[in-house]
Scaffold this motif. Structure first.
Motif, PDB file in Angstrom:
ATOM      1  N   HIS A  33      35.607  37.744  32.132  1.00 59.05           N
ATOM      2  CA  HIS A  33      34.944  37.821  33.430  1.00 59.05           C
ATOM      3  C   HIS A  33      34.153  39.117  33.591  1.00 59.05           C
ATOM      4  O   HIS A  33      34.555  40.167  33.117  1.00 59.05           O
ATOM      5  N   VAL A  34      33.008  38.965  34.245  1.00 59.67           N
ATOM      6  CA  VAL A  34      32.197  40.104  34.660  1.00 59.67           C
ATOM      7  C   VAL A  34      32.658  40.405  36.073  1.00 59.67           C
ATOM      8  O   VAL A  34      32.529  39.585  36.980  1.00 59.67           O
ATOM      9  N   TYR A  35      33.197  41.589  36.252  1.00 59.68           N
ATOM     10  CA  TYR A  35      33.968  41.901  37.441  1.00 59.68           C
ATOM     11  C   TYR A  35      33.146  42.296  38.665  1.00 59.68           C
ATOM     12  O   TYR A  35      33.507  42.002  39.785  1.00 59.68           O
ATOM     13  N   ASP A  36      32.024  42.982  38.459  1.00 59.27           N
ATOM     14  CA  ASP A  36      31.302  43.527  39.608  1.00 59.27           C
ATOM     15  C   ASP A  36      29.798  43.593  39.353  1.00 59.27           C
ATOM     16  O   ASP A  36      29.316  43.170  38.303  1.00 59.27           O
ATOM     17  N   LEU A  37      29.068  44.122  40.326  1.00 53.69           N
ATOM     18  CA  LEU A  37      27.612  44.211  40.219  1.00 53.69           C
ATOM     19  C   LEU A  37      27.153  45.146  39.109  1.00 53.69           C
ATOM     20  O   LEU A  37      26.045  45.018  38.609  1.00 53.69           O
ATOM     21  N   GLN A  38      27.995  46.090  38.705  1.00 57.99           N
ATOM     22  CA  GLN A  38      27.638  47.003  37.617  1.00 57.99           C
ATOM     23  C   GLN A  38      27.747  46.312  36.258  1.00 57.99           C
ATOM     24  O   GLN A  38      27.192  46.783  35.283  1.00 57.99           O
ATOM     25  N   GLY A  39      28.475  45.212  36.174  1.00 55.01           N
ATOM     26  CA  GLY A  39      28.610  44.484  34.914  1.00 55.01           C
ATOM     27  C   GLY A  39      29.860  44.822  34.124  1.00 55.01           C
ATOM     28  O   GLY A  39      29.960  44.466  32.955  1.00 55.01           O
ATOM     29  N   ASN A  40      30.824  45.513  34.745  1.00 50.55           N
ATOM     30  CA  ASN A  40      32.087  45.791  34.055  1.00 50.55           C
ATOM     31  C   ASN A  40      32.722  44.468  33.652  1.00 50.55           C
ATOM     32  O   ASN A  40      32.901  43.582  34.483  1.00 50.55           O
ATOM     33  N   THR A  41      33.032  44.338  32.368  1.00 50.06           N
ATOM     34  CA  THR A  41      33.488  43.063  31.822  1.00 50.06           C
ATOM     35  C   THR A  41      34.868  43.217  31.196  1.00 50.06           C
ATOM     36  O   THR A  41      35.144  44.209  30.542  1.00 50.06           O
ATOM     37  N   TYR A  42      35.695  42.196  31.386  1.00 43.18           N
ATOM     38  CA  TYR A  42      37.072  42.203  30.897  1.00 43.18           C
ATOM     39  C   TYR A  42      37.365  40.891  30.186  1.00 43.18           C
ATOM     40  O   TYR A  42      36.821  39.843  30.539  1.00 43.18           O
ATOM     41  N   VAL A  43      38.231  40.964  29.199  1.00 44.55           N
ATOM     42  CA  VAL A  43      38.675  39.773  28.481  1.00 44.55           C
ATOM     43  C   VAL A  43      40.131  39.967  28.093  1.00 44.55           C
ATOM     44  O   VAL A  43      40.566  41.084  27.818  1.00 44.55           O
ATOM     45  N   ASP A  44      40.876  38.877  28.079  1.00 44.46           N
ATOM     46  CA  ASP A  44      42.288  38.930  27.710  1.00 44.46           C
ATOM     47  C   ASP A  44      42.485  38.443  26.283  1.00 44.46           C
ATOM     48  O   ASP A  44      41.933  37.410  25.894  1.00 44.46           O
ATOM     49  N   LEU A  45      43.250  39.206  25.522  1.00 45.83           N
ATOM     50  CA  LEU A  45      43.655  38.857  24.156  1.00 45.83           C
ATOM     51  C   LEU A  45      45.099  39.312  23.995  1.00 45.83           C
ATOM     52  O   LEU A  45      45.735  39.722  24.954  1.00 45.83           O
ATOM     53  N   LYS A  46      45.587  39.297  22.776  1.00 43.92           N
ATOM     54  CA  LYS A  46      46.944  39.775  22.522  1.00 43.92           C
ATOM     55  C   LYS A  46      47.008  41.284  22.707  1.00 43.92           C
ATOM     56  O   LYS A  46      46.093  42.010  22.321  1.00 43.92           O
ATOM     57  N   ALA A  47      48.102  41.747  23.295  1.00 42.27           N
ATOM     58  CA  ALA A  47      48.306  43.189  23.461  1.00 42.27           C
ATOM     59  C   ALA A  47      48.441  43.834  22.084  1.00 42.27           C
ATOM     60  O   ALA A  47      49.030  43.265  21.173  1.00 42.27           O
ATOM     61  N   HIS A  48      47.871  45.030  21.952  1.00 38.32           N
ATOM     62  CA  HIS A  48      47.917  45.725  20.667  1.00 38.32           C
ATOM     63  C   HIS A  48      47.678  47.207  20.893  1.00 38.32           C
ATOM     64  O   HIS A  48      46.852  47.597  21.710  1.00 38.32           O
TER      65      HIS A  48
END
Length: 102
Positions: A33-48
């Motif tokens: 997901h792109v979180y805000d108007l600035q374009g901060n993007t997050y994705v979920d994967l395996k913790a490492h």
């Protein structure tokens, strides 16, 4: 004079921090997901490493569009990827610097 130069060089090299990029285990990306108007993007994967299951992609990354495209395509097609990340932000999210298909 040479001694001062050598001492200065040794002192400066003592503070040099070179974090080696890490890679995640192979996994299908989730919750991109792109979180805000600035374009901060997050994705979920395996913790490492220092990262929990969420990884962060800065909108200022020079290959932001390419990385986002690979992550979106992999998530849509349920194909695994490996993320390269360097360090973690204060929220224990790995800072994405690259992505590739295994």
């Amino acid at each position: 004079m040479k001694r001062i130069a050598l001492m200065t060089m040794l002192l400066l090299s003592a503070f040099k921090v070179s974090a080696e990029p890490m890679t995640t285990p192979t996994a299908v990306p989730k919750n991109l997901h792109v979180y805000d108007l600035q374009g901060n993007t997050y994705v979920d994967l395996k913790a490492h490493g220092c990262s929990n299951t969420r990884y962060y992609l800065s909108p200022t990354h020079p290959k932001y569009d390419a990385i986002t495209s690979i992550l979106l395509t992999a998530q849509t097609a349920s194909k695994p990827v490996i993320i390269r990340y360097e360090g973690c932000n204060p929220q224990n999210q790995g800072n994405i610097i690259g992505v590739y298909l295994p």
